[in-house]
Design an enzyme around this catalytic site. Structure first.
Site: not given
Ligand code: NAD
Length: 495
Positions: A266, A300
């Site tokens: 997602e 998102c």
């Molecule tokens: P992010 O991708 O920076 O982090 C998400 C998670 O991934 C965190 O727990 C982070 O620690 C982890 N992470 C970071 N690097 C990683 C790696 N290399 N391997 C594994 N895990 C890793 O996102 P964010 O800043 O926490 O959230 C914002 C983003 O999430 C936005 O792009 C938003 O659109 C998206 N989002 C999508 C939905 C949806 O349902 N489509 C819902 C909410 C947020």
């Protein structure tokens, strides 16, 4: 001058709990902590730390996955009767409601969102738990007719050990979209909440123990990208459910590919809000405003691209300004706040950089509403006008309270603009013409389309993206496929 917000506004029980966390008392054997490294958890509304937590090392992540595997193979949960799993999920929902105020304050402080928005999120957590509790004993397979003397059927069982890596913007609801169906169908689980807002997941781990989820079935690990990466690369997972940015989603998919672990992603969005001149102006202005300003645009499905019919552009923007000027941007526990801060200083600086770049490329920038004088990472609601729809501000997710404006003169042009980014998560259509909403919805490439409403979520409604917004669906009946494995059983009945 910035006035510091006093920590005294944080209710005593929450303050004590946060103090205990910083002493290493995580309150539940379901949270697996490391020993050496720690990280600070910030209140983005004061730019000061709430507590500090241990980082779960790669070794600790390995232990969490082994615990989950042992619990799965041991059968304490997957072989439990579906009725009992239903009872445990219902109890969890009751416990969330019992601790509603506490959890809401924790979620508000951790994410910065106004307390009223956090309350809405915690209510949703209980609703999702009850919805999937109901599914626990209602999933069945099929009997299949074959041309041979065979009895053939399908059965649906748990997938196995499922991992969840989640973002900070809706911490507990997004975790629940994964954990509730996973538990309902007998899976074991390892979750890594975002390092920016991990607190509600830690508290929830304690509730799982209290509700009677057997040991080892739910495991929480803590930390940032390195912990997430260790989890995504673990070869003993059966599934990874990720919600977060498109870039991290790609890294997780790459890690999962090496172990042929299945993934659902997602990801981000750049959702259009298409407003036709025939729409009810008051309703569409409010819908567009709430669609982008909610959670300070850190959603998102934020409707971050206004695509408005040219003939009403000026009137629409004037009304949007009038509506938005009532906003107060401030601390989560300040009762005046209708919008909270940006989650971190880095994200706030990124947004300011995007806005400065837009101005140097010729944009007109309008910032509305009032802002608190406490020292949080605040950004006022902002409209960017005057840039081409191919400009990066129209194309890339900004993840803040920022909306771009473009105009159209025909339905076909509106659809073309709506589809003109690499994302496909959600879209809004505002129209007063019967038939137009559904006609346009059919032509927009996205996982969800809202017509004359925006951002409505419910556990019954499947949710997910297309294109760079990811694949797979959560919520609704779709989660049955995501958290069960189909098995075909065939028996010779000729003798
Ligand atoms: P992010 O991708 O920076 O982090 C998400 C998670 O991934 C965190 O727990 C982070 O620690 C982890 N992470 C970071 N690097 C990683 C790696 N290399 N391997 C594994 N895990 C890793 O996102 P964010 O800043 O926490 O959230 C914002 C983003 O999430 C936005 O792009 C938003 O659109 C998206 N989002 C999508 C939905 C949806 O349902 N489509 C819902 C909410 C947020």
């Amino acid at each position: 001058m910035n006035t510091p917000i006093s920590s005294a506004i944080v209710p005593g029980p929450v303050r004590n709990w946060l103090e205990n966390l910083s002493k290493g008392n995580l309150g539940s054997i379901n949270v697996l902590a490391g020993e050496s490294e720690t990280f600070d958890v910030m209140d983005p509304g004061t730019a000061s730390p709430l507590t500090s937590l241990p980082v779960s090392s790669e070794e600790v992540v390995g232990t969490a996955v082994r615990n989950a595997r042992r619990a799965f193979e041991g059968g304490s949960w997957r072989n439990e009767s579906p009725d009992q799993r239903e009872r445990v999920l219902l109890k969890l929902a009751d416990l969330v409601e019992r601790d509603f105020q506490f959890l809401s304050v924790v979620e508000a402080l951790d994410t910065g969102k106004p307390l009223e928005e956090a309350k809405f999120d915690i209510e949703e957590v209980a609703t999702v738990l009850r919805y999937y509790a109901g599914w626990s004993n209602k999933v069945s397979g099929q009997t299949i007719a074959t041309p041979f003397e065979l009895s053939a059927m399908t059965i649906k069982g748990p997938v196995g050990v499922c991992a969840a890596i989640t973002p900070w913007n809706y911490p507990l609801p997004i975790l629940m979209y994964k954990l509730a169906p996973a538990l309902a169908f007998g899976n074991s689980f390892v979750a890594k909440p975002s390092e920016l807002a991990p607190l509600s997941a830690i508290y929830f781990a304690q509730l799982c123990e209290e509700a009677g989820v057997p040991e080892g079935v739910v495991n929480i690990v803590l930390g940032a990208g390195a912990t997430g990466s260790a989890l995504a690369s673990n070869p003993d997972l059966d599934k990874i459910a990720f919600t977060g940015s498109s870039r991290t989603g790609q890294a997780i998919m790459t890690a999962a590919a090496k172990n042929t672990t299945k993934v659902t992603l997602e990801l981000g969005g750049k959702s259009p809000q298409v407003v036709f001149a025939s729409s009810n102006l008051a309703k569409s202005v409010e819908g567009v405003a709430r669609g982008i300003w909610t959670n300070a645009g850190q959603v998102c499905v934020a409707g971050s691209r206004l695509i408005v019919e040219k003939s009403i552009k000026t009137e629409f923007l004037n009304e949007l300004e009038r509506f938005t000027n009532s906003y107060f941007v401030g601390h989560s526990l300040d009762s005046r706040s209708t919008m909270g801060p940006i989650i971190s200083m880095a994200q706030q600086e990124k947004i300011r950089g995007v806005l400065d770049g837009a101005v140097s490329d010729g944009a007109e920038l309008h910032e509305y509403g009032r802002v608190s004088d406490v020292a949080g990472f605040f950004q006022r609601p902002t409209v960017i006008d005057g840039l081409s729809s191919s400009h990066s501000t129209h194309q890339e997710e900004i993840f803040g309270p920022v909306i771009t404006v473009s105009t159209f003169e025909s339905e076909a042009e509106a659809i073309e603009l709506a589809n003109s980014t690499r994302y496909g998560l959600a879209a809004g259509i505002w129209t007063g013409q019967a038939g137009q909403g559904h006609r346009v919805a059919k032509s927009i490439t996205s996982g969800t389309v809202w017509i004359n409403t925006y951002g409505t979520f419910h556990p019954t409604l499947p949710f997910g993206g297309t294109k760079s917004s990811g694949f797979g669906r959560e919520l609704g009946e779709s989660a049955i496929d995501a958290y069960t494995e189909l098995k075909t059983v065939v028996e010779d009945i000729s003798e």
